[in-house]
Design a protein around this motif. Structure first.
Motif, PDB file in Angstrom:
ATOM      1  N   GLY A 230       0.736  -1.253   0.000  1.00 15.97           N
ATOM      2  CA  GLY A 230       0.000   0.000   0.000  1.00 15.97           C
ATOM      3  C   GLY A 230       0.763   1.298   0.000  1.00 15.97           C
ATOM      4  O   GLY A 230       1.968   1.359   0.216  1.00 15.97           O
ATOM      5  N   ASN A 231       0.014   2.375  -0.258  1.00 17.82           N
ATOM      6  CA  ASN A 231       0.516   3.743  -0.354  1.00 17.82           C
ATOM      7  C   ASN A 231       1.667   3.843  -1.355  1.00 17.82           C
ATOM      8  O   ASN A 231       2.679   4.501  -1.100  1.00 17.82           O
ATOM      9  CB  ASN A 231       0.938   4.266   1.019  1.00 17.82           C
ATOM     10  CG  ASN A 231      -0.251   4.553   1.915  1.00 17.82           C
ATOM     11  OD1 ASN A 231      -1.406   4.417   1.507  1.00 17.82           O
ATOM     12  ND2 ASN A 231       0.005   4.940   3.151  1.00 17.82           N
ATOM     13  N   SER A 232       1.480   3.199  -2.491  1.00 23.64           N
ATOM     14  CA  SER A 232       2.484   3.267  -3.545  1.00 23.64           C
ATOM     15  C   SER A 232       2.458   4.612  -4.256  1.00 23.64           C
ATOM     16  O   SER A 232       3.472   5.059  -4.781  1.00 23.64           O
ATOM     17  CB  SER A 232       2.259   2.148  -4.565  1.00 23.64           C
ATOM     18  OG  SER A 232       2.358   0.881  -3.957  1.00 23.64           O
ATOM     19  N   ILE A 233       1.294   5.262  -4.275  1.00 27.29           N
ATOM     20  CA  ILE A 233       1.165   6.554  -4.955  1.00 27.29           C
ATOM     21  C   ILE A 233       1.333   7.707  -3.981  1.00 27.29           C
ATOM     22  O   ILE A 233       2.146   8.603  -4.191  1.00 27.29           O
ATOM     23  CB  ILE A 233      -0.209   6.650  -5.649  1.00 27.29           C
ATOM     24  CG1 ILE A 233      -0.394   5.481  -6.596  1.00 27.29           C
ATOM     25  CG2 ILE A 233      -0.340   7.976  -6.395  1.00 27.29           C
ATOM     26  CD1 ILE A 233       0.686   5.337  -7.645  1.00 27.29           C
ATOM     27  N   ARG A 234       0.583   7.680  -2.893  1.00 26.68           N
ATOM     28  CA  ARG A 234       0.670   8.728  -1.874  1.00 26.68           C
ATOM     29  C   ARG A 234       0.791   8.110  -0.490  1.00 26.68           C
ATOM     30  O   ARG A 234       0.282   7.033  -0.250  1.00 26.68           O
ATOM     31  CB  ARG A 234      -0.560   9.641  -1.900  1.00 26.68           C
ATOM     32  CG  ARG A 234      -0.665  10.523  -3.117  1.00 26.68           C
ATOM     33  CD  ARG A 234      -1.848  11.474  -3.019  1.00 26.68           C
ATOM     34  NE  ARG A 234      -1.943  12.299  -4.214  1.00 26.68           N
ATOM     35  CZ  ARG A 234      -1.307  13.461  -4.357  1.00 26.68           C
ATOM     36  NH1 ARG A 234      -0.568  13.919  -3.363  1.00 26.68           N
ATOM     37  NH2 ARG A 234      -1.420  14.153  -5.477  1.00 26.68           N
ATOM     38  N   GLY A 235       1.436   8.850   0.421  1.00 24.75           N
ATOM     39  CA  GLY A 235       1.579   8.377   1.782  1.00 24.75           C
ATOM     40  C   GLY A 235       0.747   9.155   2.774  1.00 24.75           C
ATOM     41  O   GLY A 235       0.694   8.802   3.956  1.00 24.75           O
ATOM     42  N   SER A 236       0.091  10.210   2.314  1.00 24.77           N
ATOM     43  CA  SER A 236      -0.763  11.002   3.196  1.00 24.77           C
ATOM     44  C   SER A 236      -1.661  11.869   2.329  1.00 24.77           C
ATOM     45  O   SER A 236      -1.483  11.971   1.110  1.00 24.77           O
ATOM     46  CB  SER A 236       0.071  11.882   4.138  1.00 24.77           C
ATOM     47  OG  SER A 236       0.693  12.926   3.422  1.00 24.77           O
ATOM     48  N   ALA A 237      -2.616  12.493   2.976  1.00 27.03           N
ATOM     49  CA  ALA A 237      -3.509  13.410   2.273  1.00 27.03           C
ATOM     50  C   ALA A 237      -2.973  14.836   2.296  1.00 27.03           C
ATOM     51  O   ALA A 237      -3.609  15.754   1.782  1.00 27.03           O
ATOM     52  CB  ALA A 237      -4.901  13.370   2.903  1.00 27.03           C
ATOM     53  N   LYS A 238      -1.807  15.018   2.859  1.00 25.85           N
ATOM     54  CA  LYS A 238      -1.230  16.345   3.013  1.00 25.85           C
ATOM     55  C   LYS A 238      -0.864  16.941   1.655  1.00 25.85           C
ATOM     56  O   LYS A 238      -0.329  16.267   0.782  1.00 25.85           O
ATOM     57  CB  LYS A 238       0.014  16.278   3.897  1.00 25.85           C
ATOM     58  CG  LYS A 238       0.626  17.631   4.234  1.00 25.85           C
ATOM     59  CD  LYS A 238       1.896  17.479   5.032  1.00 25.85           C
ATOM     60  CE  LYS A 238       1.630  16.850   6.385  1.00 25.85           C
ATOM     61  NZ  LYS A 238       2.866  16.773   7.204  1.00 25.85           N
ATOM     62  N   ILE A 239      -1.163  18.209   1.480  1.00 22.70           N
ATOM     63  CA  ILE A 239      -0.808  18.930   0.266  1.00 22.70           C
ATOM     64  C   ILE A 239       0.366  19.848   0.583  1.00 22.70           C
ATOM     65  O   ILE A 239       0.340  20.603   1.555  1.00 22.70           O
ATOM     66  CB  ILE A 239      -1.996  19.763  -0.255  1.00 22.70           C
ATOM     67  CG1 ILE A 239      -3.185  18.853  -0.529  1.00 22.70           C
ATOM     68  CG2 ILE A 239      -1.597  20.525  -1.509  1.00 22.70           C
ATOM     69  CD1 ILE A 239      -2.943  17.810  -1.588  1.00 22.70           C
ATOM     70  N   TYR A 240       1.404  19.782  -0.221  1.00 20.27           N
ATOM     71  CA  TYR A 240       2.610  20.563   0.040  1.00 20.27           C
ATOM     72  C   TYR A 240       2.581  21.873  -0.746  1.00 20.27           C
ATOM     73  O   TYR A 240       2.446  21.880  -1.966  1.00 20.27           O
ATOM     74  CB  TYR A 240       3.846  19.751  -0.338  1.00 20.27           C
ATOM     75  CG  TYR A 240       4.006  18.518   0.511  1.00 20.27           C
ATOM     76  CD1 TYR A 240       4.643  18.574   1.741  1.00 20.27           C
ATOM     77  CD2 TYR A 240       3.485  17.293   0.088  1.00 20.27           C
ATOM     78  CE1 TYR A 240       4.777  17.450   2.535  1.00 20.27           C
ATOM     79  CE2 TYR A 240       3.622  16.152   0.866  1.00 20.27           C
ATOM     80  CZ  TYR A 240       4.266  16.246   2.095  1.00 20.27           C
ATOM     81  OH  TYR A 240       4.389  15.128   2.873  1.00 20.27           O
TER      82      TYR A 240
END
Length: 447
Positions: A230-240
């Motif tokens: 899992g989380n191969s694309i994103r590791g969080s919902a945080k926007i930088y």
């Protein structure tokens, strides 16, 4: 002696079966005849009562609704589902009520010293009190047996309690059926934010035998399957903010564009590996899939056009259970463990400790659906652990950790916390025969 230049190693092949526990064949949201807590209680009541009778054989079992008929001084056994009342727990109604002017709720800790604990069955709920309980190490959704008596104020004084315990080993399982081979566990590739492609390329070349001497290639050939948790694309919902995001509608458009680019990178990464090694790909909490509630269904084949054509590619659910080389392998991408840690925020237990607790609780995702989004099952609860895993993992943890535990019947289970690859550059190698583990580093991680 062998001439190293002439050595040729064939990839180890072992048996494989997806137990398909969490595959959704149909989706219904209109059947309210039986909720998931009742189904969970029905699934685990008998085993919980059996364990309670072993501990407290001299005391009777009483339903919560019949407790008033018992003598107040007489201790008895109650069995039900625990509910933990927490003021800091997210509440949709509370968030929508702006008139309350509530303080901002902490997102990573729902626990406080004012938390209260209740036990409920199909009919009634009763509050549990007593010094014997450590409420901070309990979460909502656990099937539990408690020994105690009712007080004059209507609460139930707990003298002792127990959970269903480890799942008994299957009679069909046998060490003689275990095949030789190893599996590689990886999680948290986070291709959107992971700009260091060197470690990813090194991982790909290592598992395909493109780097290392003959001895290293011989070791790599023993890897029978790679599990990406899992989380191969994103590791969080945080926007930088440094990526140019602003509080405008283009958020979603930019996010979709980044996801598409990352999916293409994942497709290429997988297709290079699939030429010579089988892969089990699980979606993660922040990956773009058709559903975000558990159990998450596999990535759609259309999103991975190259790799989905390989027979060596297996799209899996989250959580997932399968049989690899005669070993029952089960685990999740870490969401259930992280949610447990929010509920029990004042506890000092580690993620590995919580992973072991879920085996004792006999449930893969006990906090669902209270704080963990899950599909509304009605007739049964598929998250109940009905098989004793040999390898049990949680992905996307901050650091690598492992432990070998032994149940009362002598069955051993290897617990593994798989670290985030994007931060630690570390994967975990597991030997199917003896359940030993080895972290493999592919660069300098942050931890």
């Amino acid at each position: 002696m062998k001439d190293d230049d002439s050595c040729e190693y064939h990839r180890k092949i072992v048996s494989f079966k997806d137990l398909s526990r969490f595959k959704l064949t149909e989706r219904k949201y209109n059947d309210n005849s039986l909720n998931i807590y009742t189904a969970r209680l029905n699934d685990l009541r008998e085993d919980t009562l059996r364990r309670a009778k072993l501990n407290w054989s001299d005391h009777p079992y009483v339903e919560v609704s019949h407790l008033a008929l018992e003598s107040p001084e007489k201790s008895c056994i109650l069995i039900g589902v625990l509910y933990k009342d927490q003021k800091l727990k997210p509440s949709l109604l509370r968030d929508l009520s702006k008139e309350l002017q509530l303080e901002v709720q902490p997102s990573n800790n729902y626990a406080s010293n004012d938390d209260k604990l209740f036990l409920e069955d199909e009919t009634l709920r009763i509050r549990l009190v007593g010094n014997h309980m450590n409420i901070q190490e309990i979460v909502t959704g656990l099937v539990c047996a408690v020994l105690g008596h009712e007080l004059e104020n209507g609460t139930f004084w707990v003298e002792d309690w127990c959970f269903p315990g480890y799942c008994p080993k299957s009679c069909n399982s046998s060490d003689s059926l275990i095949e030789d081979g190893k599996i590689l566990l990886v999680s948290g590739l986070e291709l959107v934010n992971n700009t260091n492609e060197f470690s990813l390329d090194l991982l790909s070349e290592w598992i395909t035998g493109m780097v290392g001497c003959a001895n290293a290639q011989e070791e790599e050939a023993v890897i029978t399957r790679m599990i990406i948790a899992g989380n191969s694309i994103r590791g969080s919902a945080k926007i930088y903010s440094y990526k140019g995001y602003h509080e405008i509608k283009s958020h979603d458009q930019l996010k979709i564009k980044e996801d598409i680019i990352a999916m293409h990178k994942l497709d290429i990464f997988l297709s290079n590996i699939l030429h010579c090694c089988c892969v089990v790909l699980m979606p993660g909490e922040f990956d773009p899939t058709c559903n975000y509630s558990m159990p998450q269904q596999p990535f759609h084949p259309c999103t991975l056009q190259k790799s989905s054509r390989f027979k060596s590619m297996h799209g899996a659910t989250n959580p997932w259970i399968g049989n690899i080389g005669g070993r029952i392998v089960a685990g999740s991408c870490g969401g259930p463990i992280m949610d447990i840690m929010k509920i029990a925020g004042l506890s000092q237990l580690s993620p590995l400790d919580w992973l072991e607790r879920t085996l004792i609780w006999r449930h893969y995702a006990p906090t669902g659906p209270d704080t963990l989004p899950v599909y509304p099952f009605f007739k049964n609860d598929p998250f109940v652990i009905n098989e004793c895993p040999d390898i049990y993992f949680a992905g996307n943890m901050d650091e690598y950790n492992t432990k070998l535990i032994t149940a009362d019947d002598g069955h051993a289970t290897r617990l593994i916390c798989i670290p985030k690859f994007s931060e630690t550059k570390t994967a975990v190698l597991v030997n199917l025969r003896d359940l030993t583990t080895q972290p493999i580093s592919f660069g300098n991680g942050l931890t």
